[in-house]
Design a protein around this motif. Sequence first.
Motif, mmCIF file in Angstrom:
data_model
loop_
_atom_site.group_PDB
_atom_site.id
_atom_site.type_symbol
_atom_site.label_atom_id
_atom_site.label_comp_id
_atom_site.label_asym_id
_atom_site.label_seq_id
_atom_site.Cartn_x
_atom_site.Cartn_y
_atom_site.Cartn_z
ATOM 1 N N UNK A 12 0.856 -1.189 0.000
ATOM 2 C CA UNK A 12 0.000 0.000 0.000
ATOM 3 C C UNK A 12 0.893 1.240 0.000
ATOM 4 N N UNK A 13 0.290 2.399 -0.164
ATOM 5 C CA UNK A 13 1.122 3.599 -0.173
ATOM 6 C C UNK A 13 0.339 4.878 -0.267
ATOM 7 N N UNK A 14 1.035 5.911 -0.707
ATOM 8 C CA UNK A 14 0.478 7.258 -0.760
ATOM 9 C C UNK A 14 1.313 8.095 -1.711
ATOM 10 N N UNK A 15 0.672 9.047 -2.392
ATOM 11 C CA UNK A 15 1.419 10.035 -3.171
ATOM 12 C C UNK A 15 1.778 11.202 -2.262
ATOM 13 N N UNK A 16 2.999 11.692 -2.399
ATOM 14 C CA UNK A 16 3.466 12.810 -1.595
ATOM 15 C C UNK A 16 3.928 13.941 -2.505
ATOM 16 N N UNK A 17 4.362 15.026 -1.888
ATOM 17 C CA UNK A 17 4.778 16.212 -2.646
ATOM 18 C C UNK A 17 6.200 16.100 -3.175
ATOM 19 N N UNK B 189 6.643 18.291 -11.265
ATOM 20 C CA UNK B 189 7.347 18.477 -10.003
ATOM 21 C C UNK B 189 6.351 18.477 -8.842
ATOM 22 N N UNK B 190 6.774 17.794 -7.779
ATOM 23 C CA UNK B 190 5.925 17.673 -6.611
ATOM 24 C C UNK B 190 5.160 16.362 -6.596
ATOM 25 N N UNK B 191 5.782 15.268 -7.114
ATOM 26 C CA UNK B 191 5.078 13.987 -7.229
ATOM 27 C C UNK B 191 6.010 12.845 -6.854
ATOM 28 N N UNK B 192 5.711 12.172 -5.740
ATOM 29 C CA UNK B 192 6.499 11.043 -5.275
ATOM 30 C C UNK B 192 5.558 9.975 -4.733
ATOM 31 N N UNK B 193 6.035 8.730 -4.696
ATOM 32 C CA UNK B 193 5.245 7.626 -4.167
ATOM 33 C C UNK B 193 5.983 7.016 -2.979
ATOM 34 N N UNK B 194 5.250 6.817 -1.880
ATOM 35 C CA UNK B 194 5.781 6.141 -0.699
ATOM 36 C C UNK B 194 5.014 4.837 -0.528
ATOM 37 N N UNK B 195 5.737 3.719 -0.524
ATOM 38 C CA UNK B 195 5.125 2.394 -0.467
ATOM 39 C C UNK B 195 5.506 1.671 0.824
ATOM 40 N N UNK B 196 4.554 0.891 1.345
ATOM 41 C CA UNK B 196 4.801 0.031 2.502
ATOM 42 C C UNK B 196 4.398 -1.400 2.141
ATOM 43 N N UNK B 197 5.113 -2.363 2.706
ATOM 44 C CA UNK B 197 4.818 -3.760 2.395
ATOM 45 C C UNK B 197 3.415 -4.155 2.839
ATOM 46 N N UNK B 198 2.884 -3.510 3.853
ATOM 47 C CA UNK B 198 1.521 -3.809 4.302
ATOM 48 C C UNK B 198 0.959 -2.626 5.065
ATOM 49 N N UNK B 199 -0.346 -2.657 5.265
ATOM 50 C CA UNK B 199 -1.007 -1.590 6.008
ATOM 51 C C UNK B 199 -0.652 -1.622 7.491
ATOM 52 N N UNK B 200 -0.142 -2.758 7.968
ATOM 53 C CA UNK B 200 0.289 -2.838 9.360
ATOM 54 C C UNK B 200 1.393 -1.830 9.663
ATOM 55 N N UNK B 201 2.131 -1.442 8.625
ATOM 56 C CA UNK B 201 3.175 -0.417 8.797
ATOM 57 C C UNK B 201 2.625 0.957 8.451
ATOM 58 N N UNK B 202 1.893 1.034 7.337
ATOM 59 C CA UNK B 202 1.416 2.340 6.875
ATOM 60 C C UNK B 202 0.527 3.036 7.891
#
Length: 538
Positions: free
Chosen positions: A187-192, A344-357
Amino acid sequence: MLQLLNHILLSYVCIVTISLFLRKGASGVLNAVIKRIRDFPGVDTIIDVLLATKVRDFVRQIDRTDESQVASRPVAVRIPEKGIPHEQLLVEMHNLKGREVKLEDGRVFAYVYTSEGEHYDCIQRAYELFSEGTAAGECHDGLVGEFSRAFMHENALNPMIFPALRKFENETVAMTASMLHGDHNVVGLLTSGGSESILLAVKTYRDRARTLFPHITNPEIVAPITVHPAFVKAAKYFDVKIVHTPLDDNFCPNLGLYKAAITPNTILLVASAPQYCHGIVDPIDKIGKIANEFGLPLHVDACFGGFMLPWVEKLGYEVPIFDFRVAAVTSMSADIHKYGFGLKGSSVLLYRSNDIRKYQYFAYSEWPGGLFASPGLAGTRPGANIASSWAALRSMGVDGYMRNAQQLMNTTNKMKSTIEDIKGLCIIGQPHMTSFAIRSNDPDVDILAVAEVMESQGWKMERQQLPNCLHCSVLPHHIPHTDKFLAALTQAADTVRGNREFSTKGLAGVYGMVAKMPDKTLINDFLIQFFSEVYTTK
């Protein structure tokens, strides 16, 4: 046995309730009982399961969108093998936009602040002007600009109000996870940007340690000296100590010293793919074994190379394994606005599972303004960047990314081989992608002086230190100018050979001064004063 445990738990709750009632009265009983019950092993897990069920029901109730059109969590979305034609993407975008809440209807009372008429048009033109030239290859400026205009004023802070943004973000995360060999649990999220991704990762693991290992009161992160300074910034912001470890002769982390730096206070290990300084991928598989040995999470900072290394590997180049194929890797960051060719202003942060995110999120339920929660550091999250990130990946496609990687690697290899033949210059280590660092192997050739000569001819050079060198990231706009660059570099090396005059000029003199100063805090003070001066209206 289970029935016995239930009786014991119920008896305990009754005793605690009566005791608390006598001491605190009715008002404090409920909160205190809940807190005591949650101290029981396994109770939090049961609560999480119940909450997850309630949350799913709640989302279904408030979600007004057509789920067949806007998926909340696509599990099998990948970068398309062939880039989607631009007109097709634009039609899809306009269809999704048509299902959004129309701001002009006056039915939205938060999240968006706009002004109609000429002012709106002026802001739009300014946005387009300064977003030009940010994309490359198949994802040209016109397409990205179209997405940017359509979603320029939308705010992804509330994913339920703008379902198209929710779709764009979830699918962009899923496409990136697939590219980096993540399974359906990732899972993850887009960041700036990369810095926010890194800050969020550090905050996440700090909060995770606070919950799982409350005895750790002085948390530490172990990372090679070449990790991005954003980790140092995050450590300072979030009161975590970062322990830097040195490199070996190949400009890779010295694994013996890396392992020796781990203490009972260590909450996270960090590696880079590649490290920005020299374009070299850290030995992540070996660091992963260290992580497993100590039971520690491992974050891979692929902000720089996350959208290039997969394609370089597919082209047949030797690339060390660096992604979720290493079982110990628990999270990754990758910037779309670098080799993903997005805005500009677009990055992805990923985690192996939601237990971490889940430790990344912030929630506050006591504000008079309503229930508040945010997934990242920012409150407002610009919709244009999310939409254009989705457009970039789908427009480029695997074929577009592969073409770019092939062209850029051809150019990179030509640059490196020619530089190795320039008297007094060489490449640092064995870079793994479209990036490298140039240093001097001749005491009569000051590499920082070479940069000064290049700058005098209009070339903007990235200076580095420890050791002094010049950084080069090869991009599509460099391809037609490769021969001119190499000729200028050869001439610059010849010009400064044995000539100390250029070593005292400009930034060469500044870096020379820095190298001689034992107290680097003075340099930090200088840099802070520099920003104070630059960001002042004259």
